[in-house]
Design an enzyme around this catalytic site. Structure first.
Site, PDB file in Angstrom:
ATOM      1  N   GLU A  64       2.554   1.820   4.682  1.00 12.44           N
ATOM      2  CA  GLU A  64       1.252   1.916   5.338  1.00 12.44           C
ATOM      3  C   GLU A  64       0.594   0.553   5.545  1.00 12.44           C
ATOM      4  O   GLU A  64      -0.143   0.349   6.494  1.00 12.44           O
ATOM      5  CB  GLU A  64       0.337   2.817   4.495  1.00 12.44           C
ATOM      6  CG  GLU A  64      -0.987   3.121   5.159  1.00 12.44           C
ATOM      7  CD  GLU A  64      -1.894   3.957   4.277  1.00 12.44           C
ATOM      8  OE1 GLU A  64      -2.972   4.353   4.752  1.00 12.44           O
ATOM      9  OE2 GLU A  64      -1.540   4.193   3.105  1.00 12.44           O
ATOM     10  N   ASP A  77       0.411   4.668  -0.026  1.00 20.05           N
ATOM     11  CA  ASP A  77       0.218   5.914   0.716  1.00 20.05           C
ATOM     12  C   ASP A  77       0.238   7.147  -0.178  1.00 20.05           C
ATOM     13  O   ASP A  77       0.996   8.093   0.031  1.00 20.05           O
ATOM     14  CB  ASP A  77       1.280   6.048   1.806  1.00 20.05           C
ATOM     15  CG  ASP A  77       0.846   6.995   2.924  1.00 20.05           C
ATOM     16  OD1 ASP A  77      -0.327   7.372   2.943  1.00 20.05           O
ATOM     17  OD2 ASP A  77       1.688   7.333   3.771  1.00 20.05           O
ATOM     18  N   LYS A 109       0.859  -1.188   0.000  1.00 20.43           N
ATOM     19  CA  LYS A 109       0.000   0.000   0.000  1.00 20.43           C
ATOM     20  C   LYS A 109       0.894   1.236   0.000  1.00 20.43           C
ATOM     21  O   LYS A 109       1.708   1.418   0.911  1.00 20.43           O
ATOM     22  CB  LYS A 109      -0.914  -0.017   1.227  1.00 20.43           C
ATOM     23  CG  LYS A 109      -2.133   0.861   1.092  1.00 20.43           C
ATOM     24  CD  LYS A 109      -3.131   0.578   2.206  1.00 20.43           C
ATOM     25  CE  LYS A 109      -4.430   1.352   1.980  1.00 20.43           C
ATOM     26  NZ  LYS A 109      -4.226   2.791   1.883  1.00 20.43           N
TER      27      LYS A 109
END
Length: 319
Positions: free
Chosen positions: A172, A29, A27
């Site tokens: 993240e 971000d 992920k």
């Protein structure tokens, strides 16, 4: 297509039910961006449909090298990298609000962005959305791309390895996906699961508390809420993580929204005592340690505005 928040255990349980071995994407971000390349020109749209093409000239300039002359529609995440190569949402904040061509050109040179692609929705006039993700991804990986501005990061087929990788690089979290999933635009799916390592929460700003001491005459903190069945449920305040530039931007955004009406449900009298109410139209994101038993954010810290989100999209994220 949107992901559903999940814990690592939930992601493992879901993966066991899927017919194919699940894969995980890191992920990044940043902000979602759907891109339509017509063979000559790239058009970028944010999650809420806003045309953001002109804000990222380095991406439009790289599109011809990434896609050639074949029309494609792709989905991905626009990120700004810090000096260590990690995505920085704070840096991206300096790009995502700009509209003036001169400001955009200056900041594009100072803070270049990358667009990390993870899905292909159209190719040479074909609608790929009904195809399983594994087939869409295979086609996506045939595109030449144009690193560092446009690239296709690899997927990992082991959730635990992916989590360890995300922790090691202080990212993240993950998005765990079912390779058999079709693309359902605008829908939140249990076949895409976001597993967060850092605790972040989208919130709606409902009031300003004036600053004191060194912040007299400025914003001291912001009062935050999450929409619920009875209205905008108060979840606490954030008063740390602001730069001078952020405070100036918030003043520009929130001052025109001032109102005499309290937008919150369940705000304590002490927090409301000196509040300057604003219409609950602005979405932001904060980091936090946890939700207290009473439903407020503990140790909230500012991350940034989310102009790509609307208040009705904000929900409490328990993972």
């Amino acid at each position: 297509m949107l992901a559903t928040t999940a814990s690592p255990a939930h992601a493992h349980d879901a993966a066991r039910r899927w017919s194919d071995r699940a894969w995980a994407e890191l992920k990044w971000d940043g902000i979602r961006a759907l891109g339509v390349w017509d063979g000559a020109t790239l058009h970028l749209r944010g999650r809420n449909g806003t045309d953001i093409t002109d804000r990222y000239p380095e991406l439009t300039a790289a599109a011809a090298a990434a896609f050639g002359t074949t029309p494609v529609t792709v989905d991905g995440e626009i990120v700004a990298l810090d000096d260590t190569g990690r995505p920085s949402f704070a840096l991206l904040q300096n790009r995502m609000h700009l509209t003036g061509h001169r400001d955009i050109a200056r900041e594009a040179a100072r803070i270049p962005t990358s667009w990390y692609l993870f899905d292909a929705l159209g190719y040479d006039g074909l609608d790929l959305a009904p195809l399983p993700l594994r087939e869409r991804r295979a086609l996506l990986e045939t595109l030449p791309t144009a690193p560092p501005h446009i690239d296709v990061p690899p997927v990992l087929d082991d959730i635990d390895v992916a989590l360890a990788t995300a922790r090691r690089h202080r990212l993240e979290g993950l998005v765990v996906k079912d390779p058999a999933s079709t693309y359902r635009g605008g829908q939140r799916s249990e076949q895409w699961l976001k597993v967060k390592i850092t605790h972040t929460q989208e919130v709606v700003i409902g009031a300003i508390r004036p600053g004191k001491g060194g912040r007299t005459g400025e914003i001291g903190s912001l009062l935050l809420g999450i929409p619920g069945p009875e209205g905008l449920q108060y979840v606490g305040r954030v008063g740390s993580g602001f730069s001078d530039r952020t405070l100036a931007r918030l003043d520009q955004v929130l001052t025109p929204l001032r109102t005499d009406e309290n937008p919150f449900v369940g705000i304590p009298r002490a927090d409301a005592s000196d509040a300057l109410w604003v219409r609950p139209e602005t979405v932001a994101e904060v980091e936090h340690a946890e939700f207290t038993p009473g439903g407020t954010l503990r140790h909230a810290r500012w991350r940034g505005l989310r102009p790509d989100k609307t208040p009705d999209e904000v929900t409490r994220e328990d993972s």
